[in-house]
Design a protein around this motif. Structure first.
Motif, mmCIF file in Angstrom:
data_model
loop_
_atom_site.group_PDB
_atom_site.id
_atom_site.type_symbol
_atom_site.label_atom_id
_atom_site.label_comp_id
_atom_site.label_asym_id
_atom_site.label_seq_id
_atom_site.Cartn_x
_atom_site.Cartn_y
_atom_site.Cartn_z
ATOM 1 N N THR A 46 1.002 -1.094 -0.202
ATOM 2 C CA THR A 46 -0.078 -0.216 0.060
ATOM 3 C C THR A 46 0.797 1.331 0.045
ATOM 4 O OG1 THR A 46 0.079 -0.247 2.438
ATOM 5 C CG2 THR A 46 -1.840 -1.247 1.681
ATOM 6 N N HIS A 47 2.424 0.929 0.403
ATOM 7 C CA HIS A 47 3.085 2.113 0.255
ATOM 8 C C HIS A 47 3.023 3.330 -1.082
ATOM 9 C CE1 HIS A 47 5.664 -1.252 -0.475
ATOM 10 N NE2 HIS A 47 6.866 -0.029 -0.617
ATOM 11 N N TYR A 48 3.235 2.048 -2.251
ATOM 12 C CA TYR A 48 3.212 2.828 -3.445
ATOM 13 C C TYR A 48 2.303 2.507 -4.701
ATOM 14 C CZ TYR A 48 4.993 -2.207 -5.549
ATOM 15 O OH TYR A 48 5.288 -3.174 -5.592
ATOM 16 N N LYS A 49 1.737 2.827 -6.051
ATOM 17 C CA LYS A 49 1.084 1.967 -6.794
ATOM 18 C C LYS A 49 1.951 2.714 -7.905
ATOM 19 C CE LYS A 49 -3.283 3.479 -4.872
ATOM 20 N NZ LYS A 49 -4.705 4.932 -5.008
ATOM 21 N N VAL A 50 1.538 1.970 -9.290
ATOM 22 C CA VAL A 50 2.261 1.747 -9.764
ATOM 23 C C VAL A 50 1.094 2.588 -11.289
ATOM 24 C CG1 VAL A 50 2.723 -0.044 -12.712
ATOM 25 C CG2 VAL A 50 3.073 -0.961 -9.908
ATOM 26 N N ILE A 51 1.657 3.546 -11.658
ATOM 27 C CA ILE A 51 1.178 4.648 -12.578
ATOM 28 C C ILE A 51 1.778 4.529 -14.172
ATOM 29 C CG2 ILE A 51 0.961 6.284 -10.722
ATOM 30 C CD1 ILE A 51 2.291 8.009 -11.849
ATOM 31 N N CYS A 52 0.973 5.222 -14.834
ATOM 32 C CA CYS A 52 1.364 5.391 -16.378
ATOM 33 C C CYS A 52 1.398 6.959 -16.702
ATOM 34 C CB CYS A 52 1.013 4.003 -16.722
ATOM 35 S SG CYS A 52 0.702 4.423 -19.052
ATOM 36 N N ILE A 53 2.046 6.891 -17.586
ATOM 37 C CA ILE A 53 1.688 8.910 -17.466
ATOM 38 C C ILE A 53 2.898 8.546 -19.045
ATOM 39 C CG2 ILE A 53 2.545 9.243 -15.825
ATOM 40 C CD1 ILE A 53 5.649 10.420 -16.090
ATOM 41 N N SER A 54 1.857 9.593 -19.743
ATOM 42 C CA SER A 54 3.001 9.873 -21.338
ATOM 43 C C SER A 54 3.869 10.981 -21.105
ATOM 44 C CB SER A 54 1.772 10.301 -21.911
ATOM 45 O OG SER A 54 1.307 11.191 -21.804
ATOM 46 N N LYS A 68 20.261 10.567 -17.982
ATOM 47 C CA LYS A 68 20.847 11.009 -16.688
ATOM 48 C C LYS A 68 20.869 9.445 -15.851
ATOM 49 C CE LYS A 68 19.811 15.229 -16.532
ATOM 50 N NZ LYS A 68 20.810 16.537 -16.231
ATOM 51 N N VAL A 69 20.088 8.770 -15.898
ATOM 52 C CA VAL A 69 19.836 7.555 -15.178
ATOM 53 C C VAL A 69 21.118 7.041 -15.679
ATOM 54 C CG1 VAL A 69 18.886 5.117 -15.425
ATOM 55 C CG2 VAL A 69 17.419 7.164 -14.850
ATOM 56 N N ALA A 70 21.758 6.735 -16.929
ATOM 57 C CA ALA A 70 22.479 6.079 -17.467
ATOM 58 C C ALA A 70 24.298 6.974 -16.935
ATOM 59 C CB ALA A 70 22.573 6.704 -18.806
ATOM 60 N N GLU A 71 23.989 8.090 -16.443
ATOM 61 C CA GLU A 71 24.911 8.920 -15.634
ATOM 62 C C GLU A 71 24.704 8.881 -14.850
ATOM 63 O OE1 GLU A 71 28.063 11.209 -15.562
ATOM 64 O OE2 GLU A 71 27.311 10.474 -17.238
ATOM 65 N N LEU A 72 24.011 8.304 -14.036
ATOM 66 C CA LEU A 72 23.823 8.651 -12.188
ATOM 67 C C LEU A 72 24.694 6.538 -12.405
ATOM 68 C CD1 LEU A 72 20.600 9.550 -11.266
ATOM 69 C CD2 LEU A 72 22.785 10.345 -10.389
ATOM 70 N N LYS A 73 24.359 6.178 -13.277
ATOM 71 C CA LYS A 73 24.756 4.574 -12.376
ATOM 72 C C LYS A 73 26.358 4.560 -13.219
ATOM 73 C CE LYS A 73 20.512 2.314 -13.595
ATOM 74 N NZ LYS A 73 20.022 1.033 -13.697
ATOM 75 N N ARG A 74 27.147 5.442 -14.670
ATOM 76 C CA ARG A 74 28.400 5.398 -14.203
ATOM 77 C C ARG A 74 28.725 5.524 -13.309
ATOM 78 N NH1 ARG A 74 31.902 8.677 -15.704
ATOM 79 N NH2 ARG A 74 30.852 10.503 -16.200
ATOM 80 N N ARG A 75 28.343 6.893 -12.925
ATOM 81 C CA ARG A 75 29.254 7.491 -11.777
ATOM 82 C C ARG A 75 28.600 6.518 -9.721
ATOM 83 N NH1 ARG A 75 27.598 13.873 -11.512
ATOM 84 N NH2 ARG A 75 27.773 14.648 -13.442
ATOM 85 N N GLY A 76 28.177 5.822 -10.303
ATOM 86 C CA GLY A 76 28.133 4.021 -9.240
ATOM 87 C C GLY A 76 27.126 4.229 -8.736
ATOM 88 N N TYR A 77 26.220 5.074 -8.964
ATOM 89 C CA TYR A 77 24.720 4.911 -7.937
ATOM 90 C C TYR A 77 23.619 3.593 -8.852
ATOM 91 C CZ TYR A 77 25.201 9.266 -6.489
ATOM 92 O OH TYR A 77 25.983 10.652 -5.766
ATOM 93 N N THR A 78 24.019 2.662 -8.714
ATOM 94 C CA THR A 78 24.112 1.281 -9.624
ATOM 95 C C THR A 78 22.475 0.990 -9.030
ATOM 96 O OG1 THR A 78 25.016 0.099 -7.832
ATOM 97 C CG2 THR A 78 26.461 0.215 -9.270
ATOM 98 N N LYS A 79 21.924 1.491 -8.437
ATOM 99 C CA LYS A 79 20.564 1.139 -8.724
ATOM 100 C C LYS A 79 19.753 2.361 -8.630
ATOM 101 C CE LYS A 79 20.931 -2.229 -5.240
ATOM 102 N NZ LYS A 79 20.298 -2.452 -3.965
ATOM 103 N N ALA A 80 20.243 3.160 -9.248
ATOM 104 C CA ALA A 80 19.629 4.218 -10.035
ATOM 105 C C ALA A 80 18.684 4.073 -11.062
ATOM 106 C CB ALA A 80 20.444 5.574 -10.703
ATOM 107 N N ASN A 81 17.088 4.167 -10.530
ATOM 108 C CA ASN A 81 16.061 4.060 -12.287
ATOM 109 C C ASN A 81 15.348 5.106 -12.357
ATOM 110 O OD1 ASN A 81 13.705 4.108 -10.054
ATOM 111 N ND2 ASN A 81 14.833 2.793 -9.631
ATOM 112 N N LYS A 82 14.028 6.019 -13.400
ATOM 113 C CA LYS A 82 13.467 6.582 -13.897
ATOM 114 C C LYS A 82 12.878 6.814 -12.762
ATOM 115 C CE LYS A 82 12.821 4.315 -17.882
ATOM 116 N NZ LYS A 82 12.574 3.409 -19.161
ATOM 117 N N SER A 83 12.377 6.204 -11.893
ATOM 118 C CA SER A 83 11.485 6.512 -11.506
ATOM 119 C C SER A 83 12.166 7.291 -9.210
ATOM 120 C CB SER A 83 10.460 5.137 -10.584
ATOM 121 O OG SER A 83 9.663 4.549 -11.070
ATOM 122 N N GLN A 84 13.191 6.571 -8.517
ATOM 123 C CA GLN A 84 13.844 7.636 -8.746
ATOM 124 C C GLN A 84 14.792 8.939 -8.564
ATOM 125 O OE1 GLN A 84 17.152 5.383 -8.176
ATOM 126 N NE2 GLN A 84 17.419 5.367 -5.156
#
Length: 100
Positions: A45-53, A65-81
């Motif tokens: 109940t602490h999150y919901k899956v949504i769809c946006i355009s 941006k996510v790829a750059e974060l991962k390159r910098r060591g933030y291996t768990k970076a993702n679009k939602s975050q």
């Protein structure tokens, strides 16, 4: 039309039983064993899956941006975050007034 050319038996009259037994049913085979269902876990109940355009350029920018974060060591970076982080930093009081 003469009687010799007419059918004494309507082959379509048994359609329902044919379909229910042979097509939809088990076709005369032994009944299948019921599948065991896993006990259902309570849904989070602490999150919901949504769809946006989004525009494709915006999606590409977000993915870069996510790829750059991962390159910098933030291996768990993702679009939602990244979107959550941007929302926390946004101050709507600093937005320019809407243009008429």
């Amino acid at each position: 039309m003469s009687d010799s050319k007419s059918l004494n038996h309507d082959p379509l009259s048994e359609t329902d039983s044919i379909l229910s037994q042979d097509f939809y049913g088990n076709g005369g085979h032994a009944p299948a064993r019921p599948r065991r269902r896993r006990p259902s876990k309570p849904k989070p109940t602490h999150y919901k899956v949504i769809c946006i355009s989004m525009y494709t350029k915006d999606i590409q920018h977000l993915e870069e941006k996510v790829a750059e974060l991962k390159r910098r060591g933030y291996t768990k970076a993702n679009k939602s975050q990244l979107i959550r982080m941007a929302l926390k930093q946004m101050d709507i009081d600093k937005l320019p007034p809407p243009q008429p």
